[in-house]
Motif scaffolding. Structure first.
Motif, short mmCIF file in Angstrom:
data_model
loop_
_atom_site.label_atom_id
_atom_site.label_comp_id
_atom_site.label_asym_id
_atom_site.label_seq_id
_atom_site.Cartn_x
_atom_site.Cartn_y
_atom_site.Cartn_z
N VAL A 52 2.79 -51.91 -35.07
CA VAL A 52 4.25 -51.91 -35.07
C VAL A 52 4.77 -53.13 -34.34
O VAL A 52 5.83 -53.65 -34.65
CB VAL A 52 4.77 -50.61 -34.40
CG1 VAL A 52 6.27 -50.60 -34.31
CG2 VAL A 52 4.24 -49.40 -35.14
N LEU A 53 4.01 -53.63 -33.39
CA LEU A 53 4.47 -54.73 -32.55
C LEU A 53 4.79 -56.00 -33.33
O LEU A 53 5.81 -56.63 -33.07
CB LEU A 53 3.44 -55.01 -31.46
CG LEU A 53 3.21 -53.86 -30.46
CD1 LEU A 53 2.12 -54.23 -29.49
CD2 LEU A 53 4.50 -53.53 -29.74
N ARG A 58 8.88 -59.86 -35.13
CA ARG A 58 9.43 -60.62 -36.25
C ARG A 58 10.92 -60.35 -36.39
O ARG A 58 11.71 -61.26 -36.64
CB ARG A 58 8.70 -60.25 -37.54
CG ARG A 58 9.26 -60.97 -38.76
CD ARG A 58 8.34 -60.84 -39.95
NE ARG A 58 8.94 -61.31 -41.17
CZ ARG A 58 9.15 -62.57 -41.50
NH1 ARG A 58 8.81 -63.52 -40.66
NH2 ARG A 58 9.70 -62.91 -42.66
N GLN A 59 11.31 -59.10 -36.23
CA GLN A 59 12.73 -58.76 -36.31
C GLN A 59 13.52 -59.48 -35.22
O GLN A 59 14.61 -60.00 -35.47
CB GLN A 59 12.93 -57.24 -36.19
CG GLN A 59 12.41 -56.46 -37.37
CD GLN A 59 13.15 -56.83 -38.65
OE1 GLN A 59 14.34 -57.12 -38.64
NE2 GLN A 59 12.43 -56.81 -39.77
N LYS A 60 12.95 -59.52 -34.03
CA LYS A 60 13.62 -60.22 -32.93
C LYS A 60 13.77 -61.71 -33.26
O LYS A 60 14.81 -62.31 -33.00
CB LYS A 60 12.84 -60.06 -31.64
CG LYS A 60 12.94 -58.68 -31.03
CD LYS A 60 12.16 -58.62 -29.74
CE LYS A 60 12.20 -57.24 -29.13
NZ LYS A 60 11.41 -57.18 -27.88
N ALA A 61 12.72 -62.29 -33.83
CA ALA A 61 12.75 -63.72 -34.17
C ALA A 61 13.80 -63.99 -35.24
O ALA A 61 14.52 -64.99 -35.18
CB ALA A 61 11.37 -64.18 -34.63
N LEU A 62 13.90 -63.10 -36.23
CA LEU A 62 14.89 -63.29 -37.29
C LEU A 62 16.31 -63.18 -36.75
O LEU A 62 17.19 -63.95 -37.13
CB LEU A 62 14.67 -62.27 -38.41
CG LEU A 62 13.40 -62.48 -39.25
CD1 LEU A 62 13.21 -61.32 -40.21
CD2 LEU A 62 13.47 -63.78 -40.00
N GLU A 63 16.54 -62.23 -35.86
CA GLU A 63 17.87 -62.09 -35.26
C GLU A 63 18.22 -63.32 -34.43
O GLU A 63 19.35 -63.81 -34.46
CB GLU A 63 17.92 -60.83 -34.40
CG GLU A 63 17.89 -59.55 -35.21
CD GLU A 63 17.82 -58.32 -34.33
OE1 GLU A 63 18.06 -58.45 -33.10
OE2 GLU A 63 17.51 -57.25 -34.85
N TYR A 64 17.25 -63.84 -33.70
CA TYR A 64 17.48 -65.03 -32.89
C TYR A 64 17.81 -66.22 -33.79
O TYR A 64 18.69 -67.03 -33.49
CB TYR A 64 16.23 -65.32 -32.05
CG TYR A 64 16.34 -66.59 -31.23
CD1 TYR A 64 17.11 -66.63 -30.09
CD2 TYR A 64 15.65 -67.74 -31.62
CE1 TYR A 64 17.21 -67.78 -29.34
CE2 TYR A 64 15.74 -68.89 -30.88
CZ TYR A 64 16.53 -68.91 -29.73
OH TYR A 64 16.62 -70.05 -29.00
N ALA A 65 17.09 -66.34 -34.90
CA ALA A 65 17.33 -67.46 -35.82
C ALA A 65 18.72 -67.38 -36.43
O ALA A 65 19.35 -68.41 -36.70
CB ALA A 65 16.27 -67.46 -36.92
N LYS A 66 19.24 -66.17 -36.64
CA LYS A 66 20.59 -66.03 -37.20
C LYS A 66 21.66 -66.48 -36.22
O LYS A 66 22.71 -66.98 -36.61
CB LYS A 66 20.84 -64.58 -37.59
CG LYS A 66 20.07 -64.14 -38.81
CD LYS A 66 20.33 -62.69 -39.12
CE LYS A 66 19.49 -62.21 -40.28
NZ LYS A 66 19.67 -60.77 -40.54
#
Length: 127
Positions: A52-53, A58-66
């Protein structure tokens, strides 16, 4: 029959020692293999955790990139592009335009210069 000591090593005694050591190593390796078979066979494997990690990171990285602001484009580059569009593209025999190549003009200029050099050589009857 008496064997006297000679100069140099006694190869027969060395062979015996080496063979004895090799035999001991093989016996020890067999003992270790048997021990490992018994201990590994009796140990139960733990169930693996679901991964799950990586998806969370990855979700955190995508949110940061946005959230990162995009760099501003320069207006000077736009004027260069407009100047390139104004140039006349070379035509093929069929009338289709060739794709724009960055160094196409330099290649055409070089071609023309080389044509002139060849014409000069022909005038001098070298070629």
């Amino acid at each position: 029959n008496v064997k006297l000591g000679g100069l140099g090593p006694d190869y027969e005694a060395i062979k015996e020692k080496v063979s004895k050591k090799l035999k001991q190593q093989k016996d020890y390796a067999k003992q270790i293999k048997e021990h490992n078979r018994k201990t590994i066979g009796s140990v139960q494997r733990l169930p693996t955790k679901p991964q799950v990690l990586p998806s969370v990171s990855r979700q955190k990285a995508l949110e940061y990139a946005k959230k990162i602001p995009r760099p501003k484009t320069f207006t000077a580059r736009q004027s260069d592009e407009e100047a390139k569009e104004e140039r006349v593209l070379p035509q093929t025999l069929n009338g289709h335009s060739l794709p724009q190549i960055a160094c196409l003009e330099t290649l055409q200029n070089r071609h023309e210069k080389e044509k002139q050099v060849i014409a000069a050589f022909r005038n001098l009857h070298i070629l």
